[in-house]
Each structure stands twice: as C-alpha cells, then as structure tokens.
Design an enzyme around this catalytic site. Sequence first.
Site, mmCIF file in Angstrom:
data_model
loop_
_atom_site.group_PDB
_atom_site.id
_atom_site.type_symbol
_atom_site.label_atom_id
_atom_site.label_comp_id
_atom_site.label_asym_id
_atom_site.label_seq_id
_atom_site.Cartn_x
_atom_site.Cartn_y
_atom_site.Cartn_z
ATOM 1 N N ASP A 16 12.617 44.714 -12.857
ATOM 2 C CA ASP A 16 12.601 44.069 -11.678
ATOM 3 C C ASP A 16 11.414 42.973 -11.627
ATOM 4 O O ASP A 16 10.099 43.284 -11.861
ATOM 5 C CB ASP A 16 11.736 45.450 -10.834
ATOM 6 C CG ASP A 16 11.691 45.229 -9.344
ATOM 7 O OD1 ASP A 16 12.175 44.160 -8.781
ATOM 8 O OD2 ASP A 16 11.239 46.237 -8.614
ATOM 9 N N ASP A 17 11.937 41.784 -11.325
ATOM 10 C CA ASP A 17 11.344 40.711 -11.313
ATOM 11 C C ASP A 17 10.943 39.900 -12.680
ATOM 12 O O ASP A 17 10.090 39.116 -12.768
ATOM 13 C CB ASP A 17 9.777 40.680 -10.544
ATOM 14 C CG ASP A 17 9.865 40.464 -9.060
ATOM 15 O OD1 ASP A 17 11.196 40.819 -8.602
ATOM 16 O OD2 ASP A 17 8.952 40.550 -8.270
ATOM 17 N N CYS A 54 15.642 41.573 -3.861
ATOM 18 C CA CYS A 54 15.762 42.885 -4.665
ATOM 19 C C CYS A 54 16.984 43.561 -4.141
ATOM 20 O O CYS A 54 17.829 43.633 -4.991
ATOM 21 C CB CYS A 54 14.554 43.876 -4.540
ATOM 22 S SG CYS A 54 14.689 45.173 -5.559
#
Length: 257
Positions: A16-17, A54
């Site tokens: 995530d990221d 996202c």
Amino acid sequence: MSTNISMYFYHLTVADDAGFEMGVYNSICITPNLNALSRKSLIFNNAYTSVSSCSPSRSAILTGMPNHQNGMYGLHNGVHHFDSFNGVRSLPSILGENGIRTGIIGKKHVGPERTYPFNFSETEENNDINQIGRNITNIKLLVREFLRSNKSEPFFLYIGFHDPHRCGHTTPQYGEFCEKFGNGDDGMGLIPDWIPIYYDPKEIKLPFFVQDTPAARKDVAAQWAVMTRLDQGYLIMGYHFPVEEQTYMIQVLYKIF
C-alpha cells in the site's frame, strides 16, 4: 507440462503506497528480501494508472479493467462508498468458477462482495486494519491457516499489506506511518517477527521531486522504517508457500503519487 489452470497455485501480493523505496530502484532503504525477489523478476521502470488512488488501482489489478470500465471511480470506504459494477467479473470470481479456492488476507478496499468474492477472507472488514495489514506475525499465521485448510487443492491467495501507507491521521499514537506499531515500546504492542530498523532523517536521500526540508526528511525516514517491516513480512510469508514449478508468485507494489 499441461496448461490446465486448475493445476496451479497463485499468490498475489500488493503493498500500500510502496514505490521506489527499495534497492532495485537505487534506494538505500534496507529491503534485502525484495531486492532478492527483484533479481529473478520482471521490473517495470515505467508504469501508469488511470487514477492515482487506492480502490481504483486495486480494482484494476483484480479485474484487468480501468476504473472507468469496472465502476470503481473512487475510494470504497466511508462517505465515498464507490463500488464496481455488479456485472464485472473479477479475478477471484473467475478463478472460483474454475475450481480454484480463493483467499484474501490484509487490505481489500474494494466492493461489492458479489464482484470480489473470496472463499477465505481476513481483511479490514472483519479485523483491525493495522493487525491485518501491518502485523507480519499475524499475517504469517493467517497464511498458514489458509494453506493448512487448503490441503493440496489449487488456490489463489491475495495478500494486501497496509505498509507503507501513512497512518498519522487515524492512529497518531503509532507515528506518522505506524513506524512504532508493534516495536515493543510501552503501549505499542509487539510484532514478534519484526526487527525494527530506523533511519536518521539527516542521512536520508530524498527523491528529486521531494523538497529538501526537515519535515520531508522526517516523513521519509518513518516511511522507510515501515518499508523494512514490509520487506521482513514478505520473507517470513514466503516460507509457507509450496516450493515447486507450479507455484506462481506475483508481487505488485504500487505507488500513489
């Protein structure tokens, strides 16, 4: 060797990221396990997304369709409440229809359930997001549970790490990137499989597009700390998968700009 889809084991990991904070992209952030993976992988130096967000990115990965076709125009959670169209066929639904047992551990952040069905589901929908997405010991135990219940059947397992996503706006007690979460300090809990590595902001090599300020250096140092947790999580998780030519490990580390 036969190409029958039912013979194979599939594993997809999404961070995530995560982006350029690893050795393969010339970062000094300590990620030896991801570096080792990169040496036997196809590396994309130029990759693009139709929406730098996202849920749309995750929906594109799981459907093979850009978000304006699958319906996930924005974030799935909270007041945004975006969903993919009911008629969209996703990877878990297609594999499930072909006899592949499906599982998801970690951050999901897409919907609706009918479009993204999993036989085994341990996500933020039924767990604390930090425990399910950052506690690498907990993730390891859930991977073990999925594989033990799966026996020798072909499977598709999706693992969504929440690291290195920022968390200071939701759980500031753990630091801006949850870099203190699970480090064993008072009130932080303990992740047994994590050996924390922290960075001196003064020694950080900032990307060319980040302004060189004390605040930026502090932020990147915290982000790198949780990148090392992600790296260690990948290592212990990988020990549990079948080691044979029919196991396909697909790693996706995506960057939100």
